[in-house]
Motif scaffolding. Structure first.
Motif, short mmCIF file in Angstrom:
data_model
loop_
_atom_site.label_atom_id
_atom_site.label_comp_id
_atom_site.label_asym_id
_atom_site.label_seq_id
_atom_site.Cartn_x
_atom_site.Cartn_y
_atom_site.Cartn_z
N LEU A 1 20.25 35.05 19.18
CA LEU A 1 21.55 35.69 18.96
C LEU A 1 22.34 35.84 20.26
O LEU A 1 23.57 35.89 20.24
N SER A 2 21.63 35.88 21.40
CA SER A 2 22.33 36.02 22.70
C SER A 2 23.10 34.75 23.07
O SER A 2 23.90 34.76 24.00
N HIS A 3 22.86 33.65 22.34
CA HIS A 3 23.59 32.40 22.60
C HIS A 3 24.89 32.31 21.81
O HIS A 3 25.62 31.34 21.94
N LEU A 4 25.16 33.30 20.96
CA LEU A 4 26.35 33.22 20.10
C LEU A 4 27.52 34.00 20.67
O LEU A 4 27.37 35.13 21.14
N ALA A 5 28.70 33.38 20.60
CA ALA A 5 29.94 34.06 21.01
C ALA A 5 30.58 34.78 19.82
O ALA A 5 31.26 35.78 20.00
N GLY A 6 30.37 34.24 18.61
CA GLY A 6 31.02 34.87 17.47
C GLY A 6 30.60 34.29 16.14
O GLY A 6 29.84 33.31 16.08
N TYR A 7 31.10 34.95 15.09
CA TYR A 7 30.82 34.55 13.72
C TYR A 7 32.14 34.28 13.00
O TYR A 7 33.12 35.02 13.20
N GLY A 8 32.14 33.24 12.17
CA GLY A 8 33.36 32.89 11.45
C GLY A 8 33.07 32.53 10.00
O GLY A 8 31.92 32.49 9.55
N VAL A 9 34.17 32.28 9.29
CA VAL A 9 34.08 31.85 7.89
C VAL A 9 34.46 30.37 7.84
O VAL A 9 35.46 29.97 8.44
N ALA A 10 33.65 29.57 7.16
CA ALA A 10 33.94 28.13 7.07
C ALA A 10 33.77 27.64 5.63
O ALA A 10 33.03 28.24 4.84
N PHE A 11 34.47 26.56 5.31
CA PHE A 11 34.22 25.83 4.06
C PHE A 11 33.63 24.47 4.45
O PHE A 11 34.27 23.71 5.20
N ASP A 12 32.43 24.20 3.97
CA ASP A 12 31.82 22.88 4.16
C ASP A 12 32.24 22.03 2.96
O ASP A 12 31.51 21.94 1.98
N LEU A 13 33.44 21.45 3.03
CA LEU A 13 33.93 20.67 1.88
C LEU A 13 33.10 19.40 1.73
O LEU A 13 32.77 18.74 2.72
N THR A 14 32.78 19.09 0.49
CA THR A 14 31.83 18.02 0.19
C THR A 14 32.34 17.17 -0.97
O THR A 14 32.65 17.70 -2.03
#
Ligand code: MG
Length: 218
Positions: free
Chosen positions: A89-102
């Protein structure tokens, strides 16, 4: 767009690679009639597939069946290789919302032929993404409610506590294959409820503590 931003700051990151985890929620594996994989299912989307919040999805002409997949996105803030779970977790700058369109029709066709299915996942606009919430503002990424609405109607609902691999394990496994570099993004898989989107649809995804993401279909 190859840049992503940290919400309410001037901070931005140039996106390198987008590494995605497939089949990480048991209920989604079941709905696709797939088997629980022995090892993590990993694929990449090019940075050129990114679409900023509020953007317009362009479904390629070679498909008639584009599906939404709502996913928690991780933004790498500190590079690493063979990252251990305890440090992940110390390697993460942030969290976001994504759509993996397929493009499900193309993906199924390619799978049945034993061929790679990047063309189903990596087309332009295949990766709508929100601004990122600083990692420190999210208590526990492994317990976040996710909801996706299409035209105001709930299609996907789940919680990251249903993931077969935790955020820490995902980072450890992926970094054993690829060096994770600052600006890389990881998509962590989708819960059940994936379905077809079509021209004129409006998508809104929300993840508790993280934020929301909107897109419409051309
Ligand atoms: Mg996915």
């Amino acid at each position: 767009m190859h840049q992503v931003r940290i919400k309410n700051t001037q901070e931005s990151y140039t996106v390198g690679k987008i590494v995605c985890l497939g089949q990480n929620y048991l209920d989604h594996i079941r709905e696709l009639g797939s088997k629980v994989p022995d090892r993590a299912v990993i694929f990449c989307k090019p940075a050129s597939s990114l679409l900023a919040d509020g953007g317009v999805i362009e479904i390629p002409e070679y498909s008639n069946d584009c599906h939404h997949e709502l996913e928690l996105a991780l933004l790498v803030g500190k590079s690493g290789k063979h990252i251990q779970e305890k440090d992940a977790l110390s390697h993460l700058a942030g969290y976001g919302v994504a759509f993996d369109l397929t493009l499900r029709d193309i993906q199924s066709e390619q799978k049945s032929k034993g061929l790679p299915w990047e063309i189903a996942k990596g087309f332009d606009t295949a990766c709508p993404i929100s601004d990122f919430t600083p990692a420190a503002k999210v208590d526990n990424p492994n317990n976040l409610q996710l909801t996706l609405k299409v035209n105001g109607e709930i299609r996907q609902q789940g919680n990251t506590d249903q993931m077969m691999r935790s955020v820490e394990k995902i980072i450890a496994e992926i970094s054993a294959i690829y060096t994770l570099e600052t600006g890389d993004i990881i998509l962590t898989g989708t819960p059940a409820g994936v379905s077809r989107i079509e021209s004129g649809d409006h998508l809104e995804g929300t993840i508790e503590q993280v934020g929301s993401l909107q897109a419409s279909v051309a």
